[in-house]
Enzyme design. Sequence first.
Site, PDB file in Angstrom:
ATOM      1  N   GLY A 120     -16.978 -80.413 -35.585  1.00 27.79           N
ATOM      2  CA  GLY A 120     -18.248 -81.069 -35.229  1.00 27.79           C
ATOM      3  C   GLY A 120     -19.336 -80.682 -36.213  1.00 27.79           C
ATOM      4  O   GLY A 120     -20.521 -80.589 -35.882  1.00 27.79           O
TER       5      GLY A 120
ATOM      6  N   ILE B  20     -10.854 -84.156 -33.616  1.00 28.36           N
ATOM      7  CA  ILE B  20     -10.369 -82.870 -33.097  1.00 28.36           C
ATOM      8  C   ILE B  20      -9.077 -83.081 -32.294  1.00 28.36           C
ATOM      9  O   ILE B  20      -8.310 -82.152 -32.060  1.00 28.36           O
ATOM     10  CB  ILE B  20     -11.492 -82.211 -32.248  1.00 28.36           C
ATOM     11  CG1 ILE B  20     -11.118 -80.830 -31.756  1.00 28.36           C
ATOM     12  CG2 ILE B  20     -11.905 -83.054 -31.053  1.00 28.36           C
ATOM     13  CD1 ILE B  20     -11.104 -79.799 -32.798  1.00 28.36           C
TER      14      ILE B  20
ATOM     15  N   TYR C 213     -20.133 -83.154 -18.661  1.00 31.26           N
ATOM     16  CA  TYR C 213     -20.305 -82.216 -19.778  1.00 31.26           C
ATOM     17  C   TYR C 213     -20.364 -80.765 -19.262  1.00 31.26           C
ATOM     18  O   TYR C 213     -19.727 -79.871 -19.819  1.00 31.26           O
ATOM     19  CB  TYR C 213     -21.599 -82.590 -20.501  1.00 31.26           C
ATOM     20  CG  TYR C 213     -22.062 -81.655 -21.577  1.00 31.26           C
ATOM     21  CD1 TYR C 213     -21.422 -81.596 -22.810  1.00 31.26           C
ATOM     22  CD2 TYR C 213     -23.196 -80.849 -21.390  1.00 31.26           C
ATOM     23  CE1 TYR C 213     -21.892 -80.749 -23.812  1.00 31.26           C
ATOM     24  CE2 TYR C 213     -23.662 -80.015 -22.384  1.00 31.26           C
ATOM     25  CZ  TYR C 213     -23.003 -79.965 -23.588  1.00 31.26           C
ATOM     26  OH  TYR C 213     -23.472 -79.133 -24.577  1.00 31.26           O
TER      27      TYR C 213
HETATM   28  N1  SER Z   1     -28.702 -80.016 -25.051  1.00 32.92           N
HETATM   29  C1  SER Z   1     -27.535 -80.245 -24.231  1.00 32.92           C
HETATM   30  C2  SER Z   1     -27.655 -81.493 -23.466  1.00 32.92           C
HETATM   31  O1  SER Z   1     -28.767 -81.845 -23.150  1.00 32.92           O
HETATM   32  C3  SER Z   1     -27.360 -79.112 -23.269  1.00 32.92           C
HETATM   33  O2  SER Z   1     -26.327 -78.323 -23.729  1.00 32.92           O
HETATM   34  O3  SER Z   1     -26.687 -82.078 -23.166  1.00 32.92           O
END
Ligand code: SER
Length: 344
Positions: free
Chosen positions: A11, A56, A155
């Site tokens: 990345g 990846i 995430y």
């Molecule tokens: N900056 C990231 C996000 O907003 C947080 O890890 O997804």
Amino acid sequence: MIRKPVVFITGANGEIGHGLITKLAADGGRRIVTLDLTRLDSALASRVEREFTGSILDTALLERILAEFEIDLVFHLAALLSTRAEFTPLAAHRVNVEGTLLLLEFAQKEGESHGRPVTVVYPSSIAAYGLPDLDTRARADRVREDQYARPTTMYGCNKLYCEQLGRYYARHYKQLTVGAFTGRVDFRAVRFPGLISATTLPSGGTSDYAPEMIHAAARGEAYECFVRPDARIPFMVMPDAVNALLTLAHVPRDRLTQTTYNVAAFNPSADEIRSIVAHAFPNAQITYRVDAKRQTIIDSWPADVDDSAARRDWDFAPQYSFHRAFDEYLIPTIRGQVSGVRGK
Ligand code: SER
């Protein structure tokens, strides 16, 4: 053939990659090999020994890199961030989780082949937290690594799980198999807060309102902030984030008491950021148009984190407070770029 060890960065063309490669190259002494879906920006390309363009998830490509280079340190930065991941959760899971699993397996094989542990430095995130409601959030104070780890985003789930996966590879890998398989991966993670760089903009994150506000004001563009004025989460600037990654990468392993560490530097509200930006750029036009759903994600993240473990174990000490970040890093660097561009 004796191969010189290299640093491998995935990345690499992303926001942290820009800061990290620039610093590593300025410090000298380490050869850098990178992987990214896109070609490296020309300013970065000239600073690395070898650039691979690809995914990846491409195991054949990882095998090729493994065959060609001896890698003793990995910065695994490839990821889809929190806002983007909510639109494509399966793709996010593939890149963020399967990508990390392949990378850990790659590091394991590399460690087995040269007989020394491979250090894998992993940027986890404040998104690994999930505060259940605003009252709890208000009472929570500075949240420790082991508290409120119930993320609400794809995430965040991905990051939290990969922290565990990294710990598994570092401490328990193939624990029932005869032979020395464990200890070949030296996994070290930081839970980053929102990051702000003077030279690049993030893409696809939920903490992006802070950097977007600053860069829009510097360019003379109007900006509609997508969170409430009182939205408050921790942040740090890119030089401190890069220093944290490099310090954690090099601290002796016996000083580390955990595999994942909180780090942060300051935690202004969105309106405190607006106010300092408006002071620096008096023509800034910053208004609020709250996206209730993105606000809900911010509300699930802590207003501040306890980073005392990082301070104790590896002397983490950010250089930039809120005001210093603006006065000595963000504003002068951004002004320099804007006037540099105008001067051309
Ligand atoms: N900056 C990231 C996000 O907003 C947080 O890890 O997804």
